[in-house]
Write an enzyme that holds these catalytic residues in place. Sequence first.
Site, PDB file in Angstrom:
ATOM      1  N   CYS A 197       0.837  -1.206   0.000  1.00  0.00           N
ATOM      2  CA  CYS A 197       0.000   0.000   0.000  1.00  0.00           C
ATOM      3  C   CYS A 197       0.865   1.247   0.000  1.00  0.00           C
ATOM      4  O   CYS A 197       0.502   2.271  -0.568  1.00  0.00           O
ATOM      5  CB  CYS A 197      -0.933   0.007   1.206  1.00  0.00           C
ATOM      6  SG  CYS A 197      -2.225  -1.234   1.075  1.00  0.00           S
ATOM      7  N   CYS A 343      15.752  14.007  -2.757  1.00  0.00           N
ATOM      8  CA  CYS A 343      15.274  13.920  -4.137  1.00  0.00           C
ATOM      9  C   CYS A 343      14.168  14.965  -4.289  1.00  0.00           C
ATOM     10  O   CYS A 343      14.194  15.989  -3.612  1.00  0.00           O
ATOM     11  CB  CYS A 343      14.803  12.502  -4.476  1.00  0.00           C
ATOM     12  SG  CYS A 343      13.389  11.964  -3.487  1.00  0.00           S
TER      13      CYS A 343
END
Length: 386
Positions: A197, A343
């Site tokens: 999930c 990032c």
Amino acid sequence: MNHEHIQFSREELSRYNRHIIIPEFGLEAQQKLKAAKVLVVGSGGLGSPVLLYLTAAGVGTIGIVDFDVVDDSNLQRQVLFGVTEVGQPKVEAAKRRLQSLNPHIKLNIYNTQLTSKNALSLIQEYDVVADGTDNFPTRYLVNDACVLLGKTNVYASIFQFEGQLSVFNYRHSNGAFGPNYRDLYATPPPAGLVPSCAEGGVLGVLPGILGSLQALEVIKVITGVGEVMSGRFYSFDALTFESRTFNIRRNPANPLNGDNPTLKELIDYEQFCGVRAVEKRIKEIDAIEFNDWQQRGEDFQLIDVREPHEYEIVNIGALLIPLGTVLANVDRIDRNRKVVVQCKTGNRSGKAIRELEEKFGFENLYNLKGGILGYIDDIKPELTKY
């Protein structure tokens, strides 16, 4: 579950009145609930509604197994918790919430991961197990422990927009056991085929629907009211509102309880499934904390794992090592001081840290939570967003 001698206080009779006045349910079924012990494995998306409704229904003893802490990202579906519980162990936050819902029941909490070492001793103490886990190793573990101990396993799972439910290893009135998880899935899917999930996402209301159905089946198993979903497998598609129920049967080749059983004890389920049950938590630092480090001259290395074209749009002076090249550039990553990896949003940097920790044993890596976008929002709004 001896229920004949179970007594109720006036407050309990008032509380459970809407159960007791149903002709097909009545006082006897309520006594069976109070006499019962249910272990809920996982208090997350599925566990939240299971725990809320079993507590409200008056199950006398409820055990909760979970080793996790409440995180911001849980609150989209794990309705047992609120913002004030973020950072707290889930079992402790769950116990407080459930006690406030029903002070007449007993709650046992286990702030630990369910493993092959502790599963049998934990499950042995309970009549029924509700499996609210989110990974294959723990599903097989729960199933095998329940079969070895002769316990009923009320199972559900969810992914994106689809949910599934069944009741495994149910003992029918003739003494025969119904099918279990291994009759349905003899072997786990190849590692990496089914995303979690956390990777694939889940519509927040879906575990609410499936967890409520799980609670329903637990109540039916305990009370004997209605027809239990043993030998049947239910699938629900939230997008089309279509549900299908398949018949499933015992498989003579089941290694646990088929014609020639070969599994007599619990195994290493992470090895069996080729995946870890629990992702090791990585260290994180948010933009404000990171800015503090910069301001006070903390000694650290900053690494950016985005692609060169992203780096050209906006960067904060980090050493650029794109994610796909990280493992080939290990020697450029400092081991003797703190290293912050960033990032765009924090996902790729988290992946880079996991790989570096697992393959090369790094212990000094910190993920910049929210990535460069979070840093721009909180610290440097003058920089370009993309």
